[in-house]
Motif scaffolding. Structure first.
Motif, mmCIF file in Angstrom:
data_model
loop_
_atom_site.group_PDB
_atom_site.id
_atom_site.type_symbol
_atom_site.label_atom_id
_atom_site.label_comp_id
_atom_site.label_asym_id
_atom_site.label_seq_id
_atom_site.Cartn_x
_atom_site.Cartn_y
_atom_site.Cartn_z
ATOM 1 N N GLU A 80 -0.616 16.163 1.981
ATOM 2 C CA GLU A 80 0.772 15.683 1.981
ATOM 3 C C GLU A 80 1.001 14.803 0.750
ATOM 4 O OE1 GLU A 80 3.775 12.955 4.750
ATOM 5 O OE2 GLU A 80 1.727 13.395 5.425
ATOM 6 N N GLY A 81 2.121 15.012 0.088
ATOM 7 C CA GLY A 81 2.459 14.242 -1.108
ATOM 8 C C GLY A 81 2.063 14.926 -2.397
ATOM 9 N N SER A 82 1.156 15.898 -2.338
ATOM 10 C CA SER A 82 0.712 16.571 -3.558
ATOM 11 C C SER A 82 1.643 17.732 -3.901
ATOM 12 C CB SER A 82 -0.725 17.091 -3.397
ATOM 13 O OG SER A 82 -0.785 18.093 -2.397
ATOM 14 N N PRO B 127 1.459 8.661 1.717
ATOM 15 C CA PRO B 127 1.538 9.633 0.621
ATOM 16 C C PRO B 127 2.842 9.471 -0.150
ATOM 17 C CG PRO B 127 0.815 10.693 2.646
ATOM 18 C CD PRO B 127 1.265 9.312 3.021
ATOM 19 N N GLN B 128 2.799 9.713 -1.445
ATOM 20 C CA GLN B 128 3.966 9.532 -2.308
ATOM 21 C C GLN B 128 4.222 10.819 -3.104
ATOM 22 O OE1 GLN B 128 3.558 6.430 -5.212
ATOM 23 N NE2 GLN B 128 5.623 6.705 -6.038
ATOM 24 N N PRO B 129 5.161 11.650 -2.678
ATOM 25 C CA PRO B 129 5.425 12.906 -3.392
ATOM 26 C C PRO B 129 5.927 12.656 -4.808
ATOM 27 C CG PRO B 129 6.460 12.906 -1.216
ATOM 28 C CD PRO B 129 6.009 11.501 -1.481
ATOM 29 N N LEU B 130 5.729 13.630 -5.673
ATOM 30 C CA LEU B 130 6.269 13.554 -7.025
ATOM 31 C C LEU B 130 7.791 13.552 -6.973
ATOM 32 C CD1 LEU B 130 3.350 14.207 -7.836
ATOM 33 C CD2 LEU B 130 4.251 15.849 -9.498
ATOM 34 N N GLY B 131 8.401 12.884 -7.944
ATOM 35 C CA GLY B 131 9.847 12.919 -8.071
ATOM 36 C C GLY B 131 10.306 14.239 -8.672
ATOM 37 N N HIS C 84 -8.661 13.445 -11.593
ATOM 38 C CA HIS C 84 -8.448 12.399 -10.583
ATOM 39 C C HIS C 84 -8.082 13.103 -9.272
ATOM 40 C CE1 HIS C 84 -8.046 10.043 -14.294
ATOM 41 N NE2 HIS C 84 -8.322 8.969 -13.559
ATOM 42 N N ARG C 85 -9.050 13.239 -8.384
ATOM 43 C CA ARG C 85 -8.872 14.015 -7.165
ATOM 44 C C ARG C 85 -8.187 13.250 -6.037
ATOM 45 N NH1 ARG C 85 -13.610 15.128 -9.566
ATOM 46 N NH2 ARG C 85 -14.174 17.319 -9.913
ATOM 47 N N VAL C 86 -8.256 11.919 -6.090
ATOM 48 C CA VAL C 86 -7.815 11.117 -4.947
ATOM 49 C C VAL C 86 -6.348 10.744 -5.129
ATOM 50 C CG1 VAL C 86 -8.230 9.048 -3.573
ATOM 51 C CG2 VAL C 86 -10.156 10.268 -4.627
ATOM 52 N N SER C 87 -5.527 11.259 -4.233
ATOM 53 C CA SER C 87 -4.083 11.050 -4.319
ATOM 54 C C SER C 87 -3.654 9.836 -3.502
ATOM 55 C CB SER C 87 -3.352 12.290 -3.816
ATOM 56 O OG SER C 87 -3.717 12.589 -2.479
ATOM 57 N N ARG C 88 -2.460 9.378 -3.806
ATOM 58 C CA ARG C 88 -1.888 8.229 -3.090
ATOM 59 C C ARG C 88 -1.845 8.546 -1.594
ATOM 60 N NH1 ARG C 88 -1.294 3.074 -4.946
ATOM 61 N NH2 ARG C 88 0.635 2.091 -4.327
ATOM 62 N N GLY C 89 -2.451 7.656 -0.807
ATOM 63 C CA GLY C 89 -2.451 7.852 0.644
ATOM 64 C C GLY C 89 -3.673 8.540 1.179
ATOM 65 N N ALA C 90 -4.572 9.022 0.298
ATOM 66 C CA ALA C 90 -5.753 9.753 0.755
ATOM 67 C C ALA C 90 -6.895 8.800 1.088
ATOM 68 C CB ALA C 90 -6.198 10.749 -0.310
ATOM 69 N N SER C 91 -7.848 9.319 1.828
ATOM 70 C CA SER C 91 -9.040 8.560 2.174
ATOM 71 C C SER C 91 -10.274 9.334 1.736
ATOM 72 C CB SER C 91 -9.098 8.299 3.688
ATOM 73 O OG SER C 91 -7.988 7.517 4.090
ATOM 74 N N VAL C 92 -11.345 8.573 1.415
ATOM 75 C CA VAL C 92 -12.575 9.184 0.917
ATOM 76 C C VAL C 92 -13.743 8.678 1.747
ATOM 77 C CG1 VAL C 92 -14.054 9.554 -1.095
ATOM 78 C CG2 VAL C 92 -11.598 9.192 -1.407
ATOM 79 N N PRO C 93 -14.281 9.501 2.665
ATOM 80 C CA PRO C 93 -15.487 9.099 3.388
ATOM 81 C C PRO C 93 -16.710 9.319 2.508
ATOM 82 C CG PRO C 93 -14.727 11.251 4.167
ATOM 83 C CD PRO C 93 -13.754 10.802 3.119
ATOM 84 N N ALA C 94 -17.326 8.239 2.014
ATOM 85 C CA ALA C 94 -18.428 8.361 1.065
ATOM 86 C C ALA C 94 -19.450 7.255 1.270
ATOM 87 C CB ALA C 94 -17.884 8.328 -0.360
ATOM 88 N N GLY C 95 -19.911 7.089 2.513
ATOM 89 C CA GLY C 95 -20.929 6.075 2.796
ATOM 90 C C GLY C 95 -20.456 4.682 2.440
#
Length: 472
Positions: A188-190, A62-66, A41-52
């Protein structure tokens, strides 16, 4: 490293808290389900995917790990207890003793390692900085509770940088990042886990192990970067110790398979992260030489992790041996030999300049195994591995390296450094596999929108289980 005697306990919380719902769910998840449902699962919370027409822009920050989520993964990089020397002591064909003490350590991990070298070091990268993860001694009674996990994670972390390890803005193209990775990696967040492998100690140890073969089966080491000449072993061919008909090129030895442990550890970490309901993505790192701060790239990218590098002095024979045409290109053969932070050696390869000579480096490896305070002189350690009096029997009966084995390996190592100006010559002292594991909270809406089986129950329940039980 010596361990506490039987019956002792490591410091820990006197009153563990109530069960953590996230940990309880992780412990109860079937391995078979984790293996077959595992997906990247490559897409993290807060990310965007430009894919047509399938483009997606997250409405979330973004939501960092606890801290506990990271602590579980940090635990997977460290010790999981002690290994067992379950190997024969003698050749069944003629009952001659064989070397039965190959290990560099008896401390086990969640993945196997050649001769239990456990040469892999981990860095952790998150929004708060970049950390080296120190290897802690194993706990006599491992505990899988939030307080213990977090306490051990805090003790293992050594801050190397006060920021996320990354290249400057505008430099995310090759050779820093590969293709589409640059849009989703190290965001950010990862939280990323970067393995690097000190090959040097096991390179020496494996040479000695190789030379413990029966008479007539010990290979003649030849240097495929020096016209296949004997690699410092002419004396050992003449006296019959090595078989000249079995030729083994140094280049064929490569990293002595030591690099494989990093890949196995990353796979274990990915499986656990996926079982926790996190996004888990093993992919290409920033260019390894850039990451470590290789002088060939530091002018453009900076010192990055700031490893110590050695550049061999140019010699005319390097034109043929290594295709280095002029002294100005000598730094093409520079290689990392260690990492120091605030004067402390966190990673220290077994070679100059960390040792005065290769003779000293080889002797240091031998002492770490059989000298005072070495692995195989630590009786309390083996008393924790064996029942009854079998520890003493093993230490007394299992064979060690013969002096000829040590002396021959020393001659090979001295030859390599004297001939090529570095050790090892055919591989780096510190190897970067070139992959890292990114973990993050998954952008669940993206996967729900576009994929028929984009999420598991662990992903869907992650927030409820882990945030509800998160310790302050």
């Amino acid at each position: 490293m010596s361990e506490p005697p039987p019956g002792s306990r490591s410091p820990g919380p006197p009153h563990p808290g109530p069960p953590h719902p996230g940990l309880e769910a992780l412990l109860s998840r079937p391995l078979w389900e984790t293996l077959f449902r595992r997906r990247t699962h490559r897409v993290s919370r807060g990310a965007s995917v430009p894919a047509g027409s399938m483009s997606y822009r997250s409405p979330h920050p973004p939501q960092p790990l606890g801290e506990l989520e990271e602590a579980v993964l940090i635990a997977l990089t460290g010790s999981s207890g002690l290994t067992m020397p379950d190997r024969p002591f003698e050749d069944p064909r003629d009952h001659q003793p064989i070397m039965a003490k190959p290990n560099l350590t008896m401390t086990g991990r969640t993945a196997g390692s050649p001769d239990n070298a456990q040469a892999t070091h981990f860095f952790m990268i998150n929004d708060s900085g970049t950390y080296y993860l120190r290897k802690l001694p194993p706990s006599p009674e491992p505990a899988f509770d939030p307080d213990t996990l977090i306490e051990r994670a805090r003790r293992s972390k050594v801050r190397v940088l006060d920021r996320r390890l990354d290249v400057a803005e505008g430099l995310r193209d090759f050779p820093a990042y590969l293709d589409s990775n640059r849009f989703l990696s190290n965001l950010e967040g990862s939280t990323l886990f970067l393995p690097v492998v000190d090959l040097s100690h096991q390179y020496i140890n494996a040479l000695m192990y190789l030379l413990t073969q029966p008479e007539g089966a010990r290979p003649t080491l030849v240097d495929d970067r020096n016209f296949y000449r004997p690699a410092g072993v002419r004396k050992w061919i003449r006296n019959g110790f090595l078989n000249p008909d079995i030729k083994l090129p140094l280049g064929a030895l490569g990293p002595m398979r030591t690099q494989i442990e990093a890949d196995l550890l990353l796979q274990n970490m990915m499986l656990v992260a996926d079982a926790m309901g996190l996004g888990a993505w093993i992919h290409a790192t920033i260019g390894p030489q850039i990451l470590l701060g290789d002088p060939k790239f530091s002018r453009t990218y900076g010192r990055m992790l700031g490893f110590d590098f050695v550049t061999p002095r140019f010699r005319p024979a390097d034109v043929l041996r290594w295709h280095v045409p002029l002294p100005a290109y000598a730094r093409l053969r520079s290689h990392p030999v260690g990492l120091r932070v605030d004067g402390e050696h966190l990673i220290k390869a077994a070679c100059p300049p960390n040792h005065p000579s290769m003779e000293d480096a080889v002797d240091a490896v031998v002492r770490s195994k059989f000298g005072e305070g070495g692995i195989y002189t630590d009786k309390p350690l083996f008393a924790r591995i064996y029942k009854d009096d079998y520890a003493q029997r093993y230490l007394a009966e299992a064979g060690e390296y013969d002096q000829d084995v040590i002396d021959c390996a020393r001659d090979i190592c001295v030859y390599v450094h004297a001939t090529h100006g570095r050790f090892p010559a055919h591989t780096d002292a510190v190897h970067v596999p070139g992959i890292w594991l990114q973990t993050h909270h998954v952008e669940t809406e993206y996967y729900e929108r576009f994929f028929t089986a984009g999420l598991t129950d662990a992903h869907r329940r992650h927030t409820a289980l882990w945030e509800a039980g998160e310790t302050p």
